[in-house]
Design a protein around this motif. Structure first.
Motif, mmCIF file in Angstrom:
data_model
loop_
_atom_site.group_PDB
_atom_site.id
_atom_site.type_symbol
_atom_site.label_atom_id
_atom_site.label_comp_id
_atom_site.label_asym_id
_atom_site.label_seq_id
_atom_site.Cartn_x
_atom_site.Cartn_y
_atom_site.Cartn_z
ATOM 1 N N THR A 156 4.942 -2.176 5.409
ATOM 2 C CA THR A 156 6.093 -2.996 5.068
ATOM 3 C C THR A 156 5.851 -3.719 3.751
ATOM 4 O OG1 THR A 156 5.273 -4.960 6.228
ATOM 5 C CG2 THR A 156 6.592 -3.378 7.513
ATOM 6 N N LEU A 157 6.933 -4.003 3.048
ATOM 7 C CA LEU A 157 6.829 -4.750 1.808
ATOM 8 C C LEU A 157 6.307 -6.156 2.038
ATOM 9 C CD1 LEU A 157 10.189 -3.673 0.097
ATOM 10 C CD2 LEU A 157 7.888 -2.973 -0.557
ATOM 11 N N LYS A 158 6.589 -6.703 3.201
ATOM 12 C CA LYS A 158 6.173 -8.074 3.496
ATOM 13 C C LYS A 158 4.662 -8.211 3.456
ATOM 14 C CE LYS A 158 6.817 -11.785 6.879
ATOM 15 N NZ LYS A 158 7.434 -12.156 8.171
ATOM 16 N N GLY A 159 3.962 -7.156 3.771
ATOM 17 C CA GLY A 159 2.508 -7.237 3.835
ATOM 18 C C GLY A 159 1.816 -6.959 2.512
ATOM 19 N N LEU A 160 2.575 -6.847 1.426
ATOM 20 C CA LEU A 160 1.979 -6.473 0.145
ATOM 21 C C LEU A 160 1.970 -7.641 -0.836
ATOM 22 C CD1 LEU A 160 3.534 -2.948 -0.534
ATOM 23 C CD2 LEU A 160 1.443 -3.520 0.691
ATOM 24 N N ALA A 195 15.710 -7.849 1.339
ATOM 25 C CA ALA A 195 16.286 -7.443 2.621
ATOM 26 C C ALA A 195 15.273 -6.688 3.475
ATOM 27 C CB ALA A 195 17.524 -6.580 2.394
ATOM 28 N N GLU A 196 14.222 -6.158 2.836
ATOM 29 C CA GLU A 196 13.187 -5.429 3.568
ATOM 30 C C GLU A 196 11.908 -6.249 3.720
ATOM 31 O OE1 GLU A 196 12.566 -1.466 2.095
ATOM 32 O OE2 GLU A 196 14.681 -1.173 1.626
ATOM 33 N N GLY A 197 12.003 -7.568 3.503
ATOM 34 C CA GLY A 197 10.860 -8.442 3.752
ATOM 35 C C GLY A 197 9.998 -8.721 2.535
ATOM 36 N N PHE A 198 10.431 -8.292 1.344
ATOM 37 C CA PHE A 198 9.644 -8.506 0.131
ATOM 38 C C PHE A 198 9.534 -9.992 -0.182
ATOM 39 C CE2 PHE A 198 9.707 -8.706 -4.647
ATOM 40 C CZ PHE A 198 8.438 -8.181 -4.856
ATOM 41 N N THR A 199 8.339 -10.455 -0.480
ATOM 42 C CA THR A 199 8.128 -11.856 -0.843
ATOM 43 C C THR A 199 7.407 -12.000 -2.188
ATOM 44 O OG1 THR A 199 6.044 -11.902 0.384
ATOM 45 C CG2 THR A 199 8.041 -12.599 1.571
ATOM 46 N N GLY A 200 7.266 -10.900 -2.906
ATOM 47 C CA GLY A 200 6.516 -10.919 -4.153
ATOM 48 C C GLY A 200 7.372 -11.267 -5.347
ATOM 49 N N ARG A 201 6.900 -10.878 -6.516
ATOM 50 C CA ARG A 201 7.564 -11.169 -7.773
ATOM 51 C C ARG A 201 8.287 -9.923 -8.271
ATOM 52 N NH1 ARG A 201 3.658 -13.081 -5.260
ATOM 53 N NH2 ARG A 201 2.566 -11.272 -6.117
ATOM 54 N N ALA A 202 9.555 -10.082 -8.612
ATOM 55 C CA ALA A 202 10.326 -8.953 -9.117
ATOM 56 C C ALA A 202 10.265 -8.873 -10.633
ATOM 57 C CB ALA A 202 11.778 -9.056 -8.663
ATOM 58 N N CYS A 203 10.357 -10.014 -11.310
ATOM 59 C CA CYS A 203 10.483 -10.036 -12.762
ATOM 60 C C CYS A 203 9.173 -10.448 -13.424
ATOM 61 C CB CYS A 203 11.585 -11.003 -13.185
ATOM 62 S SG CYS A 203 13.209 -10.579 -12.532
ATOM 63 N N LEU A 204 8.969 -9.948 -14.619
ATOM 64 C CA LEU A 204 7.787 -10.298 -15.399
ATOM 65 C C LEU A 204 8.216 -10.700 -16.806
ATOM 66 C CD1 LEU A 204 4.608 -10.287 -15.539
ATOM 67 C CD2 LEU A 204 4.833 -8.045 -16.602
#
Length: 619
Positions: A156-160, A195-204
């Motif tokens: 899952t994206l949440k775990g990354l 929506a899929e649990g992502f909690t990281g950074r999208a933009c740089l």
């Protein structure tokens, strides 16, 4: 007798005492010219600072910074093997560099689908490491591929710990084109990932395009800050909560071999971001701050010196508060790094972290007068530059009008002059060149052509003059390339005859200086003997096979012998005659005798070498 600490037996160390000692050494010399320097932003760098009160500032979480290795081999199986070797050897993060990205420099991953990317990652266990994508205009495509890989693996994206690295404004700066709906694209991408649990950074917000084009520290910081603010606005306009938008933005700064300015720059970035958070009404939160060692400081000549440069840069970034550091392999300017070069750059950081224990203190520069002063001054200069960009309408508007390019061009020209005069020395290129160096090994991999992308560069609705990438050593390397071509064609390099006058004690300093300077242009110095007889000097020149010559001696011997020696050398066939040092009162007499130019500290050595190489190789 009463015991007293040894330190009490000496008078206290004060700035006044130190200044008195300095005056004794300078003997009337100008303190400002001798001991005070200025950065590209005009910030004074003093020779000595007093202790300062530590300034509280947002810092990264305690603990070592992450050692991030580039994955940029276009062949999946090889990329996987190199990445696994890095992780097994101590790295704990990967930067996935895709073909077509500016940082790929003709190489990079080029997966046709998620299965191909999965193969390139092989047995890499993504939940155990940090991952950053570096895909340029293909950013959304790369993000979708990594999401598909994660799904195919049942994770899952949440775990990354994942940075998508979307930087459309960086694409505009580097390539000159940008899709008009780039803000909506990143907002939609973040929404889909969240929506899929992502909690990281999208933009740089990436500082590399500006730094590689020659930007100063303050300009790079300002451009990065303006870019990050633009992403906050775009994400908020796209329906994201401002707090989530803030947490979805990461920053990447370049780290170079100037440890003082690099540490200050990274410390300043966190202070600047805290100001933005305050203006947004947000409570402070840790900024994800990445570092990559500077491309512009890398050299193709004597590349082993790059190990020192990148080690210093990585160390400075870590001490300045970087969360992760990607150090370029020492052969990066020559081609795609092999396993050995990757191991060297990885182990350099591991030694810094695990053996030198440099990551045990969260902010080791706190309280040091030099670092606190430079950080404060740089923060203020960068904030002023950021406000200027905002007055111009923001970073995209500034790029489209060419305003920021113009400011960078001015700084770049000043730095080019410093490189040409060797006030900014490049070891192995402009200083201490080694003409007998042996080639190093890089991987024999053909350049990769990235497929057309419907990404951030599509449509080219927004355009600007792209920032140009430059390595500082390139002008000197071009001269060395010409010298190599002559060597390959004729069996010997272009040469300069050192016309040494008098005993060794008289000519050695300037002869050594001249040999080092001419070698920077690929011109080999011949003759180590000294002469007092003009006839013998002329005969030695004829036997050398050289076309050009350089007089080398002390001012005292120049006064009595230089004019006669110059005439003898010209009569012997010297096409171009140089004099090591300044001619002083002898300028007119030496010019009349045939001296064409003078080689001295502070002069335009690069221009002199360009002319010397042309004369030395003329038919």
């Amino acid at each position: 007798m009463e015991d007293r600490p040894l330190a009490d037996l000496f008078p206290p160390a004060t700035r006044e005492r130190w200044l008195g000692l300095v005056e004794g050494v300078l003997k009337g010399g100008d303190f400002e010219k001798r001991l005070v320097s200025k950065t590209a932003d005009g910030i004074r760098v003093e020779p000595l600072y007093e202790a300062a009160a530590p300034v509280a500032q947002p810092v990264r979480a305690p603990g070592p910074w992450r050692v991030s290795q580039r994955v940029d081999h276009p062949e999946g199986e090889t990329a996987s093997a190199l990445a696994l070797a890095d992780l097994q050897g101590g790295a704990d993060a990967l930067t996935l560099v895709f073909a077509g990205a500016p940082a790929a420099r003709g190489h990079g991953l080029n997966p046709a689908d998620a299965a191909a990317l999965d193969a390139a990652l092989g047995n890499v266990m993504l939940p155990l490491i940090a991952t950053r994508l570096d895909a340029g205009a293909r950013g959304i495509e790369a993000a979708q591929l990594i999401r598909d890989v994660v799904e195919a693996r049942g994770e899952t994206l949440k775990g990354l710990d994942l940075d998508l690295g979307l930087d459309p404004i960086g694409v505009l700066a580097a390539t000159g084109s940008l899709a008009e709906d780039h803000g909506a694209q990143i907002a939609r991408t973040l929404a889909a990932f969240d929506a899929e649990g992502f909690t990281g950074r999208a933009c740089l917000a990436d500082g590399r395009p500006y730094h590689e084009a020659g930007a100063s520290e303050a300009t790079e910081l300002a451009a990065v800050l303006a870019t990050a603010v633009a992403y906050l606005r775009a994400l908020e306009a796209g329906g994201h909560d401002l707090a989530r938008a803030r947490d979805a933005v990461a920053v990447l700064l370049t780290a170079d071999a100037d440890e003082f300015l690099t540490i200050a720059k990274f410390r300043a970035m966190r202070r600047l971001w805290a100001r933005v958070e305050s203006a947004c009404g947000l409570p402070p939160a840790p900024l994800r701050l990445h570092a990559e060692t500077a491309w512009r400081m890398m050299t193709r000549r004597d590349p082993f010196v790059n190990i020192l440069r990148t080690s210093m840069a990585a160390c400075s970034a870590g001490l300045g508060g970087a969360d992760s550091v990607t150090a370029l392999p020492y052969t990066a300017a020559l081609g795609l790094a092999d396993a050995f070069a990757r191991r060297v750059v990885r182990n350099s950081q591991i030694v810094l972290i695990e053996e030198s224990n440099l990551a045990r203190v969260a902010d080791p520069a706190a309280g040091a007068g030099s670092f606190e002063t430079l950080t404060e001054k740089l923060t203020e200069a960068a904030w002023a530059a950021f406000q200027e960009i905002e007055r111009e309408g923001g970073i995209v508007a500034s790029l489209r009008t060419g305003a920021i390019q113009g400011r960078i061009a001015a700084t770049r020209a000043a730095r080019a002059r410093a490189v040409a005069t060797r006030r900014e020395a490049l070891t192995g290129a402009s200083e201490f060149p080694y003409l007998a160096e042996r080639p190093v090994t890089v991987l024999d991999v053909p350049a990769v052509t990235a497929p057309p992308s419907a990404g951030f560069g599509a449509g080219t609705a927004l355009t600007c003059e792209p920032l140009t990438t430059l390595r500082l050593a390139e002008p000197y390397e071009a001269l060395r390339d010409t010298s190599d071509a002559v060597l390959a064609a004729t069996g010997r390099r272009p040469s300069v005859f050192l016309a040494n006058l008098g005993p060794v004690a008289a000519f050695n300093a300037r002869s050594t200086f001249a040999a080092n300077a001419f070698a920077a242009g690929g011109i080999e110095a011949v003759n180590q003997d000294g002469f007092s007889d003009p006839a013998a000097l002329a005969e030695a020149f004829r036997a050398s096979g050289a076309r050009i010559a350089c007089l080398c001696s002390s001012d005292a011997i120049y006064a009595t012998h230089a004019v006669e020696a110059a005439r003898a050398l010209k009569a012997a066939g010297v096409t171009t005659l140089y004099l090591a040092g300044k001619p002083g009162d002898l300028a007119d007499a030496l010019g009349a005798a045939g001296v064409d130019a003078c080689l001295h500290a502070g002069g335009d050595v690069l221009a002199l070498l360009q002319g010397a190489l042309a004369h030395a190789t003329a038919a």
